[in-house]
Design an enzyme around this catalytic site. Structure first.
Site, PDB file in Angstrom:
ATOM      1  CD  GLU A  87     -16.660  -1.059 -11.866  1.00  0.00           C
ATOM      2  OE1 GLU A  87     -15.966  -2.188 -11.909  1.00  0.00           O
ATOM      3  OE2 GLU A  87     -16.816  -0.226 -11.152  1.00  0.00           O
ATOM      4  CG  HIS A 106     -22.404  -0.971 -11.643  1.00  0.00           C
ATOM      5  ND1 HIS A 106     -22.575  -1.106 -10.203  1.00  0.00           N
ATOM      6  CD2 HIS A 106     -21.682  -0.147 -11.624  1.00  0.00           C
ATOM      7  CE1 HIS A 106     -21.953  -0.419  -9.789  1.00  0.00           C
ATOM      8  NE2 HIS A 106     -21.236   0.478 -10.479  1.00  0.00           N
ATOM      9  CG  HIS A 108     -23.040   4.826  -8.708  1.00  0.00           C
ATOM     10  ND1 HIS A 108     -22.086   5.700  -9.094  1.00  0.00           N
ATOM     11  CD2 HIS A 108     -22.586   3.418  -9.256  1.00  0.00           C
ATOM     12  CE1 HIS A 108     -21.069   4.995  -9.369  1.00  0.00           C
ATOM     13  NE2 HIS A 108     -21.362   3.785  -9.373  1.00  0.00           N
ATOM     14  CE1 TYR A 127     -44.612 -10.364   0.001  1.00  0.00           C
ATOM     15  CE2 TYR A 127     -43.745 -11.680  -1.559  1.00  0.00           C
ATOM     16  CZ  TYR A 127     -44.763 -10.725  -1.292  1.00  0.00           C
ATOM     17  OH  TYR A 127     -45.538 -10.349  -2.296  1.00  0.00           O
ATOM     18  CG  HIS A 169     -19.300   1.170  -6.284  1.00  0.00           C
ATOM     19  ND1 HIS A 169     -18.095   0.434  -6.945  1.00  0.00           N
ATOM     20  CD2 HIS A 169     -20.145   1.787  -7.270  1.00  0.00           C
ATOM     21  CE1 HIS A 169     -18.347   0.716  -8.160  1.00  0.00           C
ATOM     22  NE2 HIS A 169     -19.452   1.430  -8.427  1.00  0.00           N
ATOM     23  CE1 TYR A 222     -45.521 -14.635  -8.596  1.00  0.00           C
ATOM     24  CE2 TYR A 222     -43.622 -14.001  -9.671  1.00  0.00           C
ATOM     25  CZ  TYR A 222     -45.109 -13.786  -9.169  1.00  0.00           C
ATOM     26  OH  TYR A 222     -45.652 -12.743  -9.274  1.00  0.00           O
TER      27      TYR A 222
END
Ligand SMILES: [Zn+2]
Length: 227
Positions: A87, A106, A108, A127, A169, A222
């Site tokens: 990827e 990334h 799964h 929220y 995915h 924040y």
């Protein structure tokens, strides 16, 4: 010390930090086996050139060494004993599209992937959705793993966001550095679990556009010093 030596030392620290992040993703049950990958942006030779350190392709985390982390260039060439994650294009294109991205993860992970298989956009049921830049979290259109089409769909789904689902995915998250990206990935998977759980009870009550606008405004401040 020469500039090269300084670069080597910095590189060694980042290699260890990247491998530590991959291990932490496993410990947090975001990744199992060889699924999931992580990268960190490297300063480019030219400002516009994306270079990154990225986890290797197809090696279980317990067998990875810091020196196995690949340096990948924007054109797909790489330095290191192992090929970069399949990827790598997705990581490269996120760095190119979003200057705020310093690290990309990334995974799964189970709950994000369950929602991704339903191809849902996560609505403002909580929220904390705002933590990722907007009042929803999108799901990128389906494309085969490791393709430019998946990368393009992901960049589109990430507009004004720092996380998205990838249809059938998994998920992708970026942060300003590895520590920030890991914290966001864990928060994201937690939100996906909370959404999944509330769906078991029926459709949740959603926050209104005005309520989410107020939260988004608060998140803008924040953690930042007020002047
Ligand atoms: Zn994947």
């Amino acid at each position: 010390m020469s500039a090269d030596k300084e670069d080597d030392r910095e590189d060694a620290g980042l290699r260890s930090a990247l491998l530590d992040t991959l291990r932490a993703m496993g410990n947090a049950r975001l990744n199992v086996g060889t699924a999931g990958n992580a990268s960190v942006r490297l300063p480019g030779a030219a400002h516009a050139t994306v270079r990154m350190l990225i986890t290797p392709s197809g090696v279980p985390v317990e067998r990875c060494r810091p020196e196995d982390m690949a340096v990948a260039e924007a054109d797909g060439s790489y330095h290191g004993p192992l090929a970069p994650s399949s990827e790598w294009q997705l990581h490269r294109d996120i760095y190119a599209a979003f200057p705020a991205a310093g690290a990309v993860l990334h995974a799964h992970s189970p709950f994000a992937t369950a929602l991704a298989c339903q191809r849902v956009e996560i609505p403002p049921f909580h929220y904390m959705i705002a933590r990722f830049g907007g009042s929803t979290i999108r799901c990128a259109a389906y494309a085969t793993f490791g393709t430019q089409a998946l990368s393009d769909a992901t960049v589109a789904a990430l507009q004004d966001r720092s996380a998205c689902l990838l249809a059938n995915h998994g998920m992708v998250v970026f942060g300003r550095d590895l520590t920030h990206a890991l914290a966001l990935a864990i928060e994201f998977e937690t939100l996906c679990e909370q959404y999944w759980r509330t769906l078991q009870l029926g459709a949740p009550v959603l926050l209104s556009a005005a309520e989410m606008a107020e939260v988004l405004e608060r998140f803008r401040w924040y953690g930042k010093p007020r002047s």
